[in-house]
Design an enzyme around this catalytic site. Sequence first.
Site, mmCIF file in Angstrom:
data_model
loop_
_atom_site.group_PDB
_atom_site.id
_atom_site.type_symbol
_atom_site.label_atom_id
_atom_site.label_comp_id
_atom_site.label_asym_id
_atom_site.label_seq_id
_atom_site.Cartn_x
_atom_site.Cartn_y
_atom_site.Cartn_z
ATOM 1 N N SER A 28 -35.543 -15.769 70.801
ATOM 2 C CA SER A 28 -35.077 -16.079 69.442
ATOM 3 C C SER A 28 -35.259 -14.815 68.613
ATOM 4 O O SER A 28 -36.058 -13.932 68.978
ATOM 5 C CB SER A 28 -35.949 -17.211 68.872
ATOM 6 N N TYR A 40 -43.668 -21.531 67.235
ATOM 7 C CA TYR A 40 -42.355 -21.261 67.832
ATOM 8 C C TYR A 40 -42.162 -19.747 67.973
ATOM 9 O O TYR A 40 -41.840 -19.242 69.050
ATOM 10 C CB TYR A 40 -41.254 -21.873 66.959
HETATM 11 P P1 NAP Z 1 -32.148 -28.442 71.307
HETATM 12 O O1 NAP Z 1 -30.782 -28.878 70.898
HETATM 13 O O2 NAP Z 1 -33.320 -28.980 70.581
HETATM 14 O O3 NAP Z 1 -32.326 -28.652 72.884
HETATM 15 C C1 NAP Z 1 -33.567 -28.351 73.472
HETATM 16 C C2 NAP Z 1 -33.567 -28.871 74.874
HETATM 17 O O4 NAP Z 1 -34.902 -28.737 75.401
HETATM 18 C C3 NAP Z 1 -33.196 -30.342 74.958
HETATM 19 O O5 NAP Z 1 -32.390 -30.559 76.092
HETATM 20 C C4 NAP Z 1 -34.542 -31.021 75.117
HETATM 21 O O6 NAP Z 1 -34.502 -32.240 75.809
HETATM 22 C C5 NAP Z 1 -35.291 -29.971 75.944
HETATM 23 N N1 NAP Z 1 -36.728 -30.190 75.840
HETATM 24 C C6 NAP Z 1 -37.495 -30.212 74.733
HETATM 25 N N2 NAP Z 1 -38.749 -30.524 75.032
HETATM 26 C C7 NAP Z 1 -38.790 -30.705 76.371
HETATM 27 C C8 NAP Z 1 -39.824 -31.080 77.278
HETATM 28 N N3 NAP Z 1 -41.062 -31.355 76.853
HETATM 29 N N4 NAP Z 1 -39.524 -31.179 78.583
HETATM 30 C C9 NAP Z 1 -38.268 -30.941 79.019
HETATM 31 N N5 NAP Z 1 -37.253 -30.605 78.209
HETATM 32 C C10 NAP Z 1 -37.508 -30.495 76.895
HETATM 33 O O7 NAP Z 1 -32.250 -26.847 71.179
HETATM 34 P P2 NAP Z 1 -31.157 -25.705 71.385
HETATM 35 O O8 NAP Z 1 -30.761 -25.234 70.054
HETATM 36 O O9 NAP Z 1 -30.152 -26.107 72.380
HETATM 37 O O10 NAP Z 1 -32.114 -24.574 71.988
HETATM 38 C C11 NAP Z 1 -32.035 -24.104 73.311
HETATM 39 C C12 NAP Z 1 -32.826 -22.835 73.399
HETATM 40 O O11 NAP Z 1 -32.267 -21.838 72.526
HETATM 41 C C13 NAP Z 1 -34.285 -22.981 72.974
HETATM 42 O O12 NAP Z 1 -35.093 -22.175 73.809
HETATM 43 C C14 NAP Z 1 -34.300 -22.448 71.554
HETATM 44 O O13 NAP Z 1 -35.573 -21.966 71.199
HETATM 45 C C15 NAP Z 1 -33.269 -21.343 71.650
HETATM 46 N N6 NAP Z 1 -32.652 -20.954 70.384
HETATM 47 C C16 NAP Z 1 -31.763 -21.776 69.748
HETATM 48 C C17 NAP Z 1 -31.148 -21.340 68.578
HETATM 49 C C18 NAP Z 1 -30.142 -22.207 67.848
HETATM 50 O O14 NAP Z 1 -29.645 -21.803 66.780
HETATM 51 N N7 NAP Z 1 -29.790 -23.368 68.338
HETATM 52 C C19 NAP Z 1 -31.438 -20.079 68.056
HETATM 53 C C20 NAP Z 1 -32.362 -19.271 68.725
HETATM 54 C C21 NAP Z 1 -32.954 -19.712 69.899
HETATM 55 P P3 NAP Z 1 -34.075 -33.620 75.080
HETATM 56 O O15 NAP Z 1 -32.573 -33.678 75.233
HETATM 57 O O16 NAP Z 1 -34.788 -34.619 75.851
HETATM 58 O O17 NAP Z 1 -34.523 -33.498 73.659
#
Ligand code: NAP
Length: 258
Positions: free
Chosen positions: A162, A175
Amino acid sequence: MSASSTGAIPTDYQPAPDLLKDRVILVTGAGSGIGRGAALSFARHGATVILLGRTVNRLEAVYDEIDAAGYPEAAIVPLDLQGAKQEDYELVAERIRESFGRLDGLLHNASLLGQLTPIELYDAETWNKLMQVNLNGPFLLTRACIGLLREATDASLLFTSSSVGRKGRAHWGAYSVSKFATEGLMQVLADELDDERHQVRVNSINPGATRTAMRQLAYPGENPGNNPAPEDIMTPYLYLMGPDARAITGQAFDAQPK
Ligand code: NAP
């Protein structure tokens, strides 16, 4: 290349339709958000995708989408990174070996956001939970899968970072710190696994602002339509997962221009 630095994806990169043919790729947090987008995209480009996550019905929905599209059949591995122990991760690796006999890629994508609050008010339990899911889980899963990845001829280990994992920002607490540690884990592994045969490359990717549940949680006042959907940012993921990135290791990438 062993140095750790900031990497760039060729701007005109076009992934071949069969870029990931015959590869087996494990994606964590594959049931929603960016993980779902990556799993579908890897499958579209020929990979057999192993969908790991905690919410089985979401994983099943992605499995069905892959099936309906006629891509290689996926597999589901239910695992909650919060409660999983070392032996659970070892079992995952054993099951992959038994079912597929190989592993060519691992995308560590699952993460939690936690609280957005000053450190002096940060809840210790939440802190530990984030470290477990965002850092310890990827460490244990990597540890369990390294043997399989080493056996592949061209394996890619990709961590999700991130912008707050590269520069600290007030109130992003555990985070931010977990993402800094993720970058550290990536660099240590890249150095350890760097050899002349370039069998396992290790990099990190910062997806940038992307339209997902996590982004909405972090920025509730934002219009989600202002950010790209996960499927719109997949070219760098494909590049780093596929053979065109061979020998690129120890680098921190951005999926979107900053
Ligand atoms: P998200 O929509 O919240 O999805 C997160 C995923 O992780 C979901 O599939 C969730 O499962 C899974 N997860 C959470 N806790 C878990 C656990 N205890 N065991 C197994 N799986 C778990 O987030 P996202 O935006 O797609 O983020 C994906 C990655 O990109 C992350 O590493 C995040 O830090 C990074 N990121 C995102 C952004 C952004 O703007 N979106 C920006 C920078 C970095 P459930 O479906 O069960 O909830």
